[in-house]
Each structure stands twice: as C-alpha cells, then as structure tokens.
Design a protein around this motif. Structure first.
Motif, PDB file in Angstrom:
ATOM      1  N   ASN A   1       0.803  -1.223   0.000  1.00  0.00           N
ATOM      2  CA  ASN A   1       0.000   0.000   0.000  1.00  0.00           C
ATOM      3  C   ASN A   1       0.838   1.276   0.000  1.00  0.00           C
ATOM      4  OD1 ASN A   1      -2.395  -1.462  -0.018  1.00  0.00           O
ATOM      5  ND2 ASN A   1      -2.350  -1.686   2.202  1.00  0.00           N
ATOM      6  N   VAL A   2       1.971   1.237  -0.681  1.00  0.00           N
ATOM      7  CA  VAL A   2       2.846   2.402  -0.776  1.00  0.00           C
ATOM      8  C   VAL A   2       2.929   2.835  -2.232  1.00  0.00           C
ATOM      9  CG1 VAL A   2       5.195   3.267  -0.440  1.00  0.00           C
ATOM     10  CG2 VAL A   2       4.202   1.671   1.209  1.00  0.00           C
ATOM     11  N   MET A   3       2.639   4.104  -2.483  1.00  0.00           N
ATOM     12  CA  MET A   3       2.728   4.680  -3.815  1.00  0.00           C
ATOM     13  C   MET A   3       3.684   5.870  -3.734  1.00  0.00           C
ATOM     14  SD  MET A   3      -0.293   6.212  -6.201  1.00  0.00           S
ATOM     15  CE  MET A   3      -0.909   4.693  -6.881  1.00  0.00           C
ATOM     16  N   VAL A   4       4.600   5.959  -4.717  1.00  0.00           N
ATOM     17  CA  VAL A   4       5.604   7.019  -4.699  1.00  0.00           C
ATOM     18  C   VAL A   4       5.580   7.741  -6.044  1.00  0.00           C
ATOM     19  CG1 VAL A   4       8.076   7.512  -4.461  1.00  0.00           C
ATOM     20  CG2 VAL A   4       7.044   5.696  -3.104  1.00  0.00           C
ATOM     21  N   GLU A   5       5.759   9.056  -5.988  1.00  0.00           N
ATOM     22  CA  GLU A   5       5.806   9.862  -7.206  1.00  0.00           C
ATOM     23  C   GLU A   5       7.236   9.902  -7.726  1.00  0.00           C
ATOM     24  OE1 GLU A   5       4.719  14.390  -8.735  1.00  0.00           O
ATOM     25  OE2 GLU A   5       4.696  13.936  -6.590  1.00  0.00           O
ATOM     26  N   TYR A   6       7.385   9.664  -9.045  1.00  0.00           N
ATOM     27  CA  TYR A   6       8.691   9.689  -9.700  1.00  0.00           C
ATOM     28  C   TYR A   6       8.614  10.528 -10.972  1.00  0.00           C
ATOM     29  CZ  TYR A   6      10.106   5.611  -6.928  1.00  0.00           C
ATOM     30  OH  TYR A   6      10.412   4.757  -5.906  1.00  0.00           O
ATOM     31  N   PRO A   7       9.697  11.224 -11.304  1.00  0.00           N
ATOM     32  CA  PRO A   7       9.762  11.857 -12.631  1.00  0.00           C
ATOM     33  C   PRO A   7       9.833  10.746 -13.680  1.00  0.00           C
ATOM     34  CG  PRO A   7      11.738  12.353 -11.338  1.00  0.00           C
ATOM     35  CD  PRO A   7      10.848  11.523 -10.486  1.00  0.00           C
ATOM     36  N   TYR A   8       9.436  11.064 -14.922  1.00  0.00           N
ATOM     37  CA  TYR A   8       9.369  10.044 -15.966  1.00  0.00           C
ATOM     38  C   TYR A   8      10.662   9.251 -16.127  1.00  0.00           C
ATOM     39  CZ  TYR A   8       4.972  12.119 -17.618  1.00  0.00           C
ATOM     40  OH  TYR A   8       3.691  12.581 -17.716  1.00  0.00           O
ATOM     41  N   ASP A   9      11.791   9.927 -16.227  1.00  0.00           N
ATOM     42  CA  ASP A   9      13.057   9.238 -16.463  1.00  0.00           C
ATOM     43  C   ASP A   9      13.389   8.266 -15.326  1.00  0.00           C
ATOM     44  OD1 ASP A   9      13.407  10.509 -18.883  1.00  0.00           O
ATOM     45  OD2 ASP A   9      14.579  12.156 -18.016  1.00  0.00           O
ATOM     46  N   GLU A  10      13.178   8.703 -14.110  1.00  0.00           N
ATOM     47  CA  GLU A  10      13.450   7.844 -12.958  1.00  0.00           C
ATOM     48  C   GLU A  10      12.470   6.663 -12.911  1.00  0.00           C
ATOM     49  OE1 GLU A  10      13.999   8.393  -8.148  1.00  0.00           O
ATOM     50  OE2 GLU A  10      14.101  10.183  -9.426  1.00  0.00           O
ATOM     51  N   ALA A  11      11.211   6.914 -13.254  1.00  0.00           N
ATOM     52  CA  ALA A  11      10.204   5.853 -13.284  1.00  0.00           C
ATOM     53  C   ALA A  11      10.567   4.801 -14.335  1.00  0.00           C
ATOM     54  CB  ALA A  11       8.826   6.434 -13.566  1.00  0.00           C
ATOM     55  N   VAL A  12      11.036   5.261 -15.504  1.00  0.00           N
ATOM     56  CA  VAL A  12      11.451   4.327 -16.554  1.00  0.00           C
ATOM     57  C   VAL A  12      12.614   3.471 -16.060  1.00  0.00           C
ATOM     58  CG1 VAL A  12      12.548   4.175 -18.829  1.00  0.00           C
ATOM     59  CG2 VAL A  12      10.568   5.671 -18.502  1.00  0.00           C
ATOM     60  N   ASP A  13      13.589   4.088 -15.412  1.00  0.00           N
ATOM     61  CA  ASP A  13      14.736   3.340 -14.884  1.00  0.00           C
ATOM     62  C   ASP A  13      14.296   2.294 -13.862  1.00  0.00           C
ATOM     63  OD1 ASP A  13      16.418   4.873 -16.443  1.00  0.00           O
ATOM     64  OD2 ASP A  13      17.028   6.219 -14.803  1.00  0.00           O
ATOM     65  N   ILE A  14      13.416   2.681 -12.957  1.00  0.00           N
ATOM     66  CA  ILE A  14      12.932   1.762 -11.921  1.00  0.00           C
ATOM     67  C   ILE A  14      12.138   0.616 -12.540  1.00  0.00           C
ATOM     68  CG2 ILE A  14      11.270   1.557 -10.009  1.00  0.00           C
ATOM     69  CD1 ILE A  14      12.261   4.374  -9.138  1.00  0.00           C
ATOM     70  N   LEU A  15      11.291   0.939 -13.504  1.00  0.00           N
ATOM     71  CA  LEU A  15      10.484  -0.102 -14.139  1.00  0.00           C
ATOM     72  C   LEU A  15      11.343  -1.054 -14.978  1.00  0.00           C
ATOM     73  CD1 LEU A  15       7.384   2.046 -15.098  1.00  0.00           C
ATOM     74  CD2 LEU A  15       7.437   0.159 -13.453  1.00  0.00           C
ATOM     75  N   GLU A  16      12.349  -0.527 -15.663  1.00  0.00           N
ATOM     76  CA  GLU A  16      13.246  -1.393 -16.430  1.00  0.00           C
ATOM     77  C   GLU A  16      14.027  -2.320 -15.500  1.00  0.00           C
ATOM     78  OE1 GLU A  16      15.451   1.421 -18.805  1.00  0.00           O
ATOM     79  OE2 GLU A  16      14.013   1.255 -20.468  1.00  0.00           O
ATOM     80  N   LEU A  17      14.465  -1.784 -14.371  1.00  0.00           N
ATOM     81  CA  LEU A  17      15.157  -2.608 -13.380  1.00  0.00           C
ATOM     82  C   LEU A  17      14.225  -3.688 -12.830  1.00  0.00           C
ATOM     83  CD1 LEU A  17      17.694  -3.136 -11.647  1.00  0.00           C
ATOM     84  CD2 LEU A  17      16.761  -1.510  -9.989  1.00  0.00           C
TER      85      LEU A  17
END
Length: 184
Positions: free
Chosen positions: A125-141
């Motif tokens: 139940n944790v949601m965090v806001e990320y800038p697009y570039d950082e979100a892409v990096d996290i999702l790719e990882l």
C-alpha cells in the motif's frame, strides 16, 4: 545419538553433499541397493525408505513454492511491461485523451495532462511519485529482475524435477529389493 541426529544421518545418506547455486541438493542415485545398505551398518531398508520419503516430501514442497513464484513472476512481467510502455508514452506526449475503467463494465473518458511525473505502486500500500526518467529506470530494473527471477525459477524447477525423479526411482529400487529379499 538423538532421534534428530539419526534422522539427519539417514537423510544425509541419500544426498551427494552438493547443491545447485540456490542450495537445492543433489540426490544420490542408488545403483545397487544391497551395496548401498552395506556401506552404513546403521542403515536399514525401512530407514532408507523413510529417508527417501522424507526427502521426496521436502522436494515436492519446494517444487510447489517454486511453482507459485513462477506463476507470480509470469503475472508481474506483463504488468510491469505495460506500465513501462505507458510511462514511455506519457513522456513523449503532452496531453492524452483516454478511456479508463471505473468498474468492471463502466468506463469513463479522461484527459490526462503530462506533468512530468507518475505515481508507482511499490507494494504494501505504498505509492511514490517519480519523474518520468526515474520511473522508466525503476520499471526497467524491475522488469529485468522479474525476468531473471523467472529464469532462475525455471532452472530450479528443472533441477527439482530431476531430483524428484531420482528419489522416486530410488524408492522403487529399494521397494523391489525389499520384496526380493523377503521372498528369499
């Protein structure tokens, strides 16, 4: 020697002492049951069958856990992939008109303005806001980690199946030996 130590000795006799990289043991293939039993004077047919049965149960339990992990990873990979594609799409476009699900059969039209950030569920139940570039990096990882876990899980399942088959063959050989021995 305690009862627990005797059980460990019995189980240790059917394992090679080697493991795969994740600690799953290799099982000894018993070619000649009579010679195998002679190698350890404490070992009887009954104790060997008990050790093989115990090992079989443990390997089957581990196989079930690995199968649940595999199913979980197979469900997560498409979800992460879709999320990654969406973030990449939002990064390229300023405003998007879309339909989204309000409930099972009810959809609404919405206009989404790309403001440079997205919210990602981290779990628990944790949601965090990320800038697009950082979100892409996290999702790719996350995608790479999920694919690797799936690959490792498949590798472990193959290894477990081999070991379970070896245990089952050993059990059959010991049972057959015992039947022949009793007939004599």
């Amino acid at each position: 020697m305690s009862e627990e130590e005797v059980a460990d000795v019995k189980l240790a006799t059917v394992l090679t002492g080697e493991t795969n990289p994740r600690g799953i043991p290799f099982v000894v293939f018993i070619e000649n049951v009579e010679n195998f039993l002679r190698a350890d004077e404490k070992l009887t047919v009954e104790s060997l069958i008990g050790a093989l049965n115990e090992l079989h149960q443990k390997l089957k339990h581990l196989e079930g856990n690995k199968m649940r992990t595999k199913v979980s990873m197979k469900a997560k990979i498409p979800e992460i992939t879709r999320t990654l594609e969406l973030v990449k799409f939002l990064r390229k476009n300023e405003d998007v008109t879309t339909h989204y699900s309000l409930s099972e059969m009810l959809y609404a039209k919405a206009r989404v303005s790309a403001d440079g950030s997205v919210y990602l569920w981290l779990g628990a139940n944790v949601m965090v806001e990320y800038p697009y570039d950082e979100a892409v990096d996290i999702l790719e990882l996350s995608l790479n980690n999920a694919k690797e876990r799936l690959r490792v899980c498949d590798e472990d399942l193959d290894h477990l199946r081999d070991q379970i088959i070896t245990v089952e063959v050993n059990m059959a050989r010991v049972f057959n030996y015992n039947v022949k021995r009793r007939r004599k």
